[in-house]
Design a protein around this motif. Structure first.
Motif, PDB file in Angstrom:
ATOM      1  N   VAL A  93       1.026  -1.296   0.169  1.00  0.00           N
ATOM      2  CA  VAL A  93      -0.072   0.178   0.113  1.00  0.00           C
ATOM      3  C   VAL A  93       0.847   1.307   0.022  1.00  0.00           C
ATOM      4  O   VAL A  93       2.103   1.298   0.540  1.00  0.00           O
ATOM      5  CB  VAL A  93      -0.975   0.054   1.120  1.00  0.00           C
ATOM      6  N   VAL A 113       0.643   5.643  -0.149  1.00  0.00           N
ATOM      7  CA  VAL A 113      -0.372   6.694   0.180  1.00  0.00           C
ATOM      8  C   VAL A 113       0.480   8.100   0.058  1.00  0.00           C
ATOM      9  O   VAL A 113       1.598   8.268   0.338  1.00  0.00           O
ATOM     10  CB  VAL A 113      -0.815   6.763   1.492  1.00  0.00           C
ATOM     11  N   HIS A 142     -18.339  -1.623  15.514  1.00  0.00           N
ATOM     12  CA  HIS A 142     -17.482  -1.026  14.161  1.00  0.00           C
ATOM     13  C   HIS A 142     -16.873  -2.201  13.446  1.00  0.00           C
ATOM     14  O   HIS A 142     -16.908  -3.308  13.996  1.00  0.00           O
ATOM     15  CB  HIS A 142     -16.360  -0.250  14.661  1.00  0.00           C
ATOM     16  N   LEU A 198     -11.442  -4.711  11.396  1.00  0.00           N
ATOM     17  CA  LEU A 198     -10.410  -4.622  10.016  1.00  0.00           C
ATOM     18  C   LEU A 198      -9.064  -5.375  10.313  1.00  0.00           C
ATOM     19  O   LEU A 198      -8.785  -5.754  11.413  1.00  0.00           O
ATOM     20  CB  LEU A 198      -9.949  -3.006   9.645  1.00  0.00           C
ATOM     21  N   ILE A 199      -8.826  -6.160   9.210  1.00  0.00           N
ATOM     22  CA  ILE A 199      -7.506  -6.789   9.090  1.00  0.00           C
ATOM     23  C   ILE A 199      -6.706  -6.423   8.443  1.00  0.00           C
ATOM     24  O   ILE A 199      -6.561  -5.227   7.781  1.00  0.00           O
ATOM     25  CB  ILE A 199      -7.870  -8.431   8.623  1.00  0.00           C
ATOM     26  N   ALA A 200      -5.434  -6.940   8.430  1.00  0.00           N
ATOM     27  CA  ALA A 200      -4.208  -6.173   7.557  1.00  0.00           C
ATOM     28  C   ALA A 200      -4.518  -6.006   6.063  1.00  0.00           C
ATOM     29  O   ALA A 200      -3.913  -4.921   5.808  1.00  0.00           O
ATOM     30  CB  ALA A 200      -2.965  -7.086   7.811  1.00  0.00           C
ATOM     31  N   ALA A 251      -5.576  -2.610   5.158  1.00  0.00           N
ATOM     32  CA  ALA A 251      -4.897  -1.274   5.376  1.00  0.00           C
ATOM     33  C   ALA A 251      -5.100  -0.123   4.347  1.00  0.00           C
ATOM     34  O   ALA A 251      -5.349   1.182   4.580  1.00  0.00           O
ATOM     35  CB  ALA A 251      -3.232  -1.683   5.120  1.00  0.00           C
ATOM     36  N   GLY A 252      -5.433  -0.395   2.952  1.00  0.00           N
ATOM     37  CA  GLY A 252      -5.603   0.597   2.194  1.00  0.00           C
ATOM     38  C   GLY A 252      -7.095   1.283   2.160  1.00  0.00           C
ATOM     39  O   GLY A 252      -7.156   2.249   2.433  1.00  0.00           O
ATOM     40  N   ALA A 273      -8.450   1.342   5.256  1.00  0.00           N
ATOM     41  CA  ALA A 273      -8.449   2.018   6.482  1.00  0.00           C
ATOM     42  C   ALA A 273      -7.747   3.674   5.982  1.00  0.00           C
ATOM     43  O   ALA A 273      -8.361   4.754   6.646  1.00  0.00           O
ATOM     44  CB  ALA A 273      -7.490   1.232   7.529  1.00  0.00           C
ATOM     45  N   LYS A 274      -6.645   3.431   5.312  1.00  0.00           N
ATOM     46  CA  LYS A 274      -5.943   4.701   5.040  1.00  0.00           C
ATOM     47  C   LYS A 274      -7.077   5.694   4.289  1.00  0.00           C
ATOM     48  O   LYS A 274      -7.085   6.982   4.486  1.00  0.00           O
ATOM     49  CB  LYS A 274      -4.702   4.468   4.248  1.00  0.00           C
ATOM     50  N   ARG A 287      -9.621   7.468   6.290  1.00  0.00           N
ATOM     51  CA  ARG A 287      -9.038   8.559   6.963  1.00  0.00           C
ATOM     52  C   ARG A 287      -8.741   9.645   6.115  1.00  0.00           C
ATOM     53  O   ARG A 287      -9.003  10.866   6.498  1.00  0.00           O
ATOM     54  CB  ARG A 287      -7.852   7.800   7.501  1.00  0.00           C
ATOM     55  N   ILE A 288      -8.348   9.371   4.814  1.00  0.00           N
ATOM     56  CA  ILE A 288      -8.330  10.503   4.063  1.00  0.00           C
ATOM     57  C   ILE A 288      -9.637  11.257   3.570  1.00  0.00           C
ATOM     58  O   ILE A 288      -9.654  12.460   3.795  1.00  0.00           O
ATOM     59  CB  ILE A 288      -7.461  10.246   2.706  1.00  0.00           C
ATOM     60  N   GLN A 290     -10.868  13.120   6.701  1.00  0.00           N
ATOM     61  CA  GLN A 290     -10.126  14.471   6.665  1.00  0.00           C
ATOM     62  C   GLN A 290     -10.669  15.467   5.728  1.00  0.00           C
ATOM     63  O   GLN A 290     -10.723  16.774   6.001  1.00  0.00           O
ATOM     64  CB  GLN A 290      -8.610  14.286   6.460  1.00  0.00           C
TER      65      GLN A 290
END
Lengths: 169, 357
Positions: B178, B180, B308, B311-313, B316-317, B319-320, B323-324, B327
């Motif tokens: 991943v 970012v 909620h 989430l697992i590994a 990761a994408g 989750a990121k 977050r973006i 924001q």
């Protein structure tokens, strides 16, 4: 995961000059238990208040970089063992990640090349970037800091028990 | 709830004609039509007089005439005619939206007009490139747009949802990388030494083992390019059979979305049989996704507020990207002086002529 310094929303906690580069998890919203955080602290003494969801009893290690910048790794000691190393200018280092452990690579000064030992993947890292690698397979990487001046921190996070450390940002 | 300062796909070019076409984007009603010169126009689909939808009216010259009492608005949203009187009220203005038409898609900017930059419309050139052959679809998904983003960022679902087309058991056995950067999240997976998935094997005419790859590139908040394909074992990806899947994800409201889809290939370009098979096969894929996400939407609506995602590994994408997106939403809400996040329409402001494509 490679998160560049200019990523929108990548810096979860910016207060009084403190930047969280990566954390597991990076939010308390989901209710996942906190395991570790890696933060950049401003020059000075002491450690600012812990970031979100950091538990009491967290262990902290500090690496000091150029111009007094400090890299803090905080861990839940019941689940995570942390080792921190600083690598400098020009000399390549082979990084071996054991199955179930994690590596966090943070350039503090100058660039560094991180590459897959067995394949074509490679990326240049710059200060402000963070690279986290994890998984349940053994993995070999090569880290080559740029010629002086350069300092790259490598944090090795290993599970204290039998369960692999898995990271969800 | 929605990022508004961005470009969203509003329609295919062929859907916008001299007849008004209604769309809803981020709960904003929009009417689309073309001027006599063929330029696409986007106005608020609500007459300033008494809120009748302009899409139920007709296009006259470069203007749109309300079908209820004949108020007529130019492509800048300013009223030019009120049949019942000569004086046109100053407030008789409807909002106009910046438009870009490119490569067969109509993009509309739903936020602050002065922040709209046509250069920010994403790259879609594969839809209009003679070295690539596109297969296109558009679907209405009965789910929030977030679920479609998650679906594209985590392609392990192919092993379970798309077993007869693009899925294989080996997908989830391979890890992801991943990256970012800015507002872009890239989730890349390499699957070395595998067989091509069923749908591609047929159209590519391949047998044996290849290196398969896919990389979802998400330009938060509205557009993904899925770079996919197979190549010889150990060979560079650029040498292989390449696929670019373009995904324009447009929120309609809190629980429905438009999915604009273009699957572009650099092989069998002139093969009509391949095009027909891909059209059918990809329709199956999208239908499977639509059905699954509709179920997931119901699950999320019924889930207690204090529960909620676990989430697992591999997420990761996901989750990121979340977050973006969060924001971006927070930033817009603060700029609008609305920390609670309610969607607020922009003020009605007369604007210039529509942007050319």
């Amino acid at each position: 995961m490679l998160v560049r310094a200019d990523s929108d929303g990548s810096r979860v906690d910016e207060t009084a000059g403190v930047t969280t580069l990566a954390a597991s998890p990076d939010t308390a919203d989901r209710g996942d238990p906190w395991r570790w955080s890696v933060r950049l602290l401003p020059p000075g003494n002491g450690s600012p208040a812990a970031g979100p969801a950091v538990t009491d009893g967290a262990e902290r290690q500090l690496l000091e970089g150029p111009d007094g910048v400090r890299l803090e790794v905080a861990t839940d000691p019941t689940h995570v063992v942390a080792e921190a190393h600083l690598h400098s200018g020009g000399k390549a280092v082979d990084l071996v990640r054991d199955a179930g452990s994690q590596l966090v690579v943070v350039p503090l000064e100058g660039e560094a090349l991180i590459s897959d030992s067995t394949g074509p993947w490679r990326r240049w890292l710059s200060p402000g970037d963070v690279f986290v690698v994890e998984g349940e397979e053994h993995e070999s990487l090569r880290l080559t800091p740029a010629p002086e001046p350069s300092h790259v921190a490598v944090l090795r996070l290993s599970p204290r028990g039998n369960d692999a450390l898995r990271w969800v940002p | 709830m929605y990022v508004l300062n961005t470009w969203y796909v509003a329609a295919w070019s062929h859907e916008v004609t001299r007849e008004p076409t209604a769309r809803t984007i981020c709960e904003i009603p929009i009417v689309l039509y073309r001027t006599e010169a063929g330029l696409a126009v986007a106005l608020e689909d609500r007459c300033a007089h008494r809120a009748y939808p302009l899409s139920a009216g007709r296009v006259v010259g470069d203007s749109i005439e309300c079908g209820y009492h004949g108020f007529t608005f130019g492509c800048d949203g300013v009223c030019t005619r009120v049949p019942a009187q000569s004086t046109i009220p100053q407030r008789a203005v409807v909002r106009s939206f910046p438009v870009v038409e490119k490569d067969g898609w109509i993009w509309v900017w739903t936020g602050d007009r002065d922040k709209a930059n046509p250069a920010d419309v994403p790259d879609t050139h594969w839809m209009n490139d003679p070295e690539w052959a596109p297969v296109t679809h558009s679907f209405r998904f009965d789910c929030r747009h977030d679920l479609i983003h998650d679906n594209l960022l985590d392609l392990t679902h192919e092993s379970f949802l798309h077993q007869t087309t693009v899925g294989d058991d080996y997908i989830y056995e391979h890890g992801i990388t991943v990256e970012v950067e800015g507002n872009v999240v890239r989730v890349d997976r390499l699957m070395p030494g595998v067989e091509a998935p069923p749908l591609y094997a047929t159209t590519m005419g391949t047998e044996g083992l290849y290196d398969r790859f896919h990389c979802t590139e998400f330009f938060v908040p509205s557009y993904h390019v899925l770079h996919s394909g197979i190549t010889g074992q150990g060979r560079p990806r650029e040498e292989g059979y390449l696929i670019k899947v373009l995904n324009g994800i447009t929120p309609i409201d809190a629980h429905t979305s438009w999915y604009y889809y273009a699957f572009c290939r650099n092989f069998a370009i002139d093969d009509e049989q391949a095009t027909a098979e891909l059209t059918e096969g990809l329709h199956v894929v999208l239908t499977e996704d639509a059905d699954a996400l509709a179920l997931q939407e119901k699950g999320m609506q019924g889930r207690p507020a204090d529960q909620h995602d676990v989430l697992i590994a591999q997420d990761a994408g996901v989750a990121k990207a979340r977050r973006i997106l969060a924001q971006m939403l927070k930033k817009e809400q603060l700029e609008r002086g609305n920390p609670d996040g309610a969607t607020q329409p922009a003020k009605r402001v007369a604007a210039g002529a529509p942007s050319a494509g």
